[in-house]
Design an enzyme around this catalytic site. Sequence first.
Site, PDB file in Angstrom:
ATOM      1  N   ASP A  33       0.851  -1.191   0.000  1.00 44.54           N
ATOM      2  CA  ASP A  33       0.000   0.000   0.000  1.00 44.54           C
ATOM      3  C   ASP A  33       0.891   1.246   0.000  1.00 44.54           C
ATOM      4  OD1 ASP A  33      -3.213   0.541   1.010  1.00 44.54           O
ATOM      5  OD2 ASP A  33      -1.797   2.212   1.071  1.00 44.54           O
ATOM      6  N   ILE A  34       0.506   2.239  -0.803  1.00 42.50           N
ATOM      7  CA  ILE A  34       1.300   3.457  -0.962  1.00 42.50           C
ATOM      8  C   ILE A  34       1.229   4.334   0.289  1.00 42.50           C
ATOM      9  CG2 ILE A  34      -0.459   5.008  -1.945  1.00 42.50           C
ATOM     10  CD1 ILE A  34       1.579   5.609  -4.205  1.00 42.50           C
ATOM     11  N   ASN A  90     -12.973  -3.057   2.838  1.00 39.27           N
ATOM     12  CA  ASN A  90     -13.905  -1.944   3.006  1.00 39.27           C
ATOM     13  C   ASN A  90     -14.947  -1.988   1.891  1.00 39.27           C
ATOM     14  OD1 ASN A  90     -12.512  -0.807   5.248  1.00 39.27           O
ATOM     15  ND2 ASN A  90     -11.005   0.081   3.845  1.00 39.27           N
ATOM     16  N   GLY A  96     -14.931   3.800   4.081  1.00 40.15           N
ATOM     17  CA  GLY A  96     -13.584   4.242   3.748  1.00 40.15           C
ATOM     18  C   GLY A  96     -13.049   3.686   2.447  1.00 40.15           C
ATOM     19  N   GLN A  97     -13.910   3.036   1.654  1.00 37.41           N
ATOM     20  CA  GLN A  97     -13.413   2.518   0.372  1.00 37.41           C
ATOM     21  C   GLN A  97     -13.158   3.686  -0.582  1.00 37.41           C
ATOM     22  OE1 GLN A  97     -15.902  -0.367  -1.686  1.00 37.41           O
ATOM     23  NE2 GLN A  97     -14.264  -0.864  -3.138  1.00 37.41           N
ATOM     24  N   HIS A 103     -10.454  -5.345  -2.937  1.00 37.63           N
ATOM     25  CA  HIS A 103      -9.095  -5.643  -2.462  1.00 37.63           C
ATOM     26  C   HIS A 103      -9.142  -6.010  -0.999  1.00 37.63           C
ATOM     27  CE1 HIS A 103      -9.898  -1.296  -2.230  1.00 37.63           C
ATOM     28  NE2 HIS A 103      -9.212  -1.312  -1.095  1.00 37.63           N
ATOM     29  N   HIS A 105      -6.961  -5.817   2.378  1.00 32.83           N
ATOM     30  CA  HIS A 105      -5.808  -5.245   3.072  1.00 32.83           C
ATOM     31  C   HIS A 105      -5.225  -6.313   3.995  1.00 32.83           C
ATOM     32  CE1 HIS A 105      -6.835  -0.860   2.377  1.00 32.83           C
ATOM     33  NE2 HIS A 105      -8.037  -1.379   2.186  1.00 32.83           N
TER      34      HIS A 105
HETATM   35  P1  AMP Z   1      -9.645   1.416   0.396  1.00 28.95           P
HETATM   36  O1  AMP Z   1      -9.610   2.700   1.209  1.00 28.95           O
HETATM   37  O2  AMP Z   1     -10.096   0.225   1.166  1.00 28.95           O
HETATM   38  O3  AMP Z   1     -10.368   1.587  -0.915  1.00 28.95           O
HETATM   39  O4  AMP Z   1      -8.129   1.117   0.078  1.00 28.95           O
HETATM   40  C1  AMP Z   1      -7.449   1.690  -1.001  1.00 28.95           C
HETATM   41  C2  AMP Z   1      -6.004   1.660  -0.646  1.00 28.95           C
HETATM   42  O5  AMP Z   1      -5.248   1.823  -1.840  1.00 28.95           O
HETATM   43  C3  AMP Z   1      -5.572   2.771   0.311  1.00 28.95           C
HETATM   44  O6  AMP Z   1      -5.024   2.186   1.499  1.00 28.95           O
HETATM   45  C4  AMP Z   1      -4.520   3.546  -0.500  1.00 28.95           C
HETATM   46  O7  AMP Z   1      -3.442   3.990   0.296  1.00 28.95           O
HETATM   47  C5  AMP Z   1      -4.089   2.513  -1.516  1.00 28.95           C
HETATM   48  N1  AMP Z   1      -3.567   3.056  -2.764  1.00 28.95           N
HETATM   49  C6  AMP Z   1      -4.081   4.055  -3.517  1.00 28.95           C
HETATM   50  N2  AMP Z   1      -3.341   4.239  -4.617  1.00 28.95           N
HETATM   51  C7  AMP Z   1      -2.331   3.339  -4.564  1.00 28.95           C
HETATM   52  C8  AMP Z   1      -1.227   3.033  -5.412  1.00 28.95           C
HETATM   53  N3  AMP Z   1      -1.004   3.703  -6.560  1.00 28.95           N
HETATM   54  N4  AMP Z   1      -0.385   2.043  -5.041  1.00 28.95           N
HETATM   55  C9  AMP Z   1      -0.592   1.376  -3.894  1.00 28.95           C
HETATM   56  N5  AMP Z   1      -1.613   1.600  -3.045  1.00 28.95           N
HETATM   57  C10 AMP Z   1      -2.473   2.572  -3.381  1.00 28.95           C
END
Ligand code: AMP
Length: 117
Positions: A33-34, A90, A96-97, A103, A105
């Site tokens: 995760d970024i 989520n 919080g999605q 996906h 986590h």
């Molecule tokens: P959610 O909030 O459950 O939709 O999770 C989305 C996740 O994707 C968040 O934790 C972000 O930090 C992560 N995210 C968004 N863009 C990227 C990216 N380019 N590379 C890796 N993780 C990302």
Amino acid sequence: MAGNAQCLFCRIASGEIPAKKVHEDADVVAFHDINPQAPTHVLVIPRKHIPMLNDLTDADAATIGTTIVRASEIARELRLHEDGYRLVVNNGEGAGQTVFHIHVHVLGGRGFRWPPG
Ligand code: AMP
Ligand code: ZN
């Protein structure tokens, strides 16, 4: 497995957008995760574009089952399995999605006892 050209995670899965991948196979891709919320924070996604839990049907059972099994294998490879780790999915903006490609986590490397305290 048709990707969605508008979808960030489809583009990561195809390799069009770079990510720190920890695993990929015919069914799933996993990457760091970024914006990590724990010392280890990996996202495991099916290659198939399913936006969210709300969209699941019985036809997705194998896809989601494989995604969870891979998440557990990755957690073991990252040595999270003895101290404990958390899987989170989520569903919807209220939860919080932010990325609408389903996906899982994988969060580890710190405590996650519930309730906290
Ligand atoms: P959610 O909030 O459950 O939709 O999770 C989305 C996740 O994707 C968040 O934790 C972000 O930090 C992560 N995210 C968004 N863009 C990227 C990216 N380019 N590379 C890796 N993780 C990302
Ligand atoms: Zn997608």
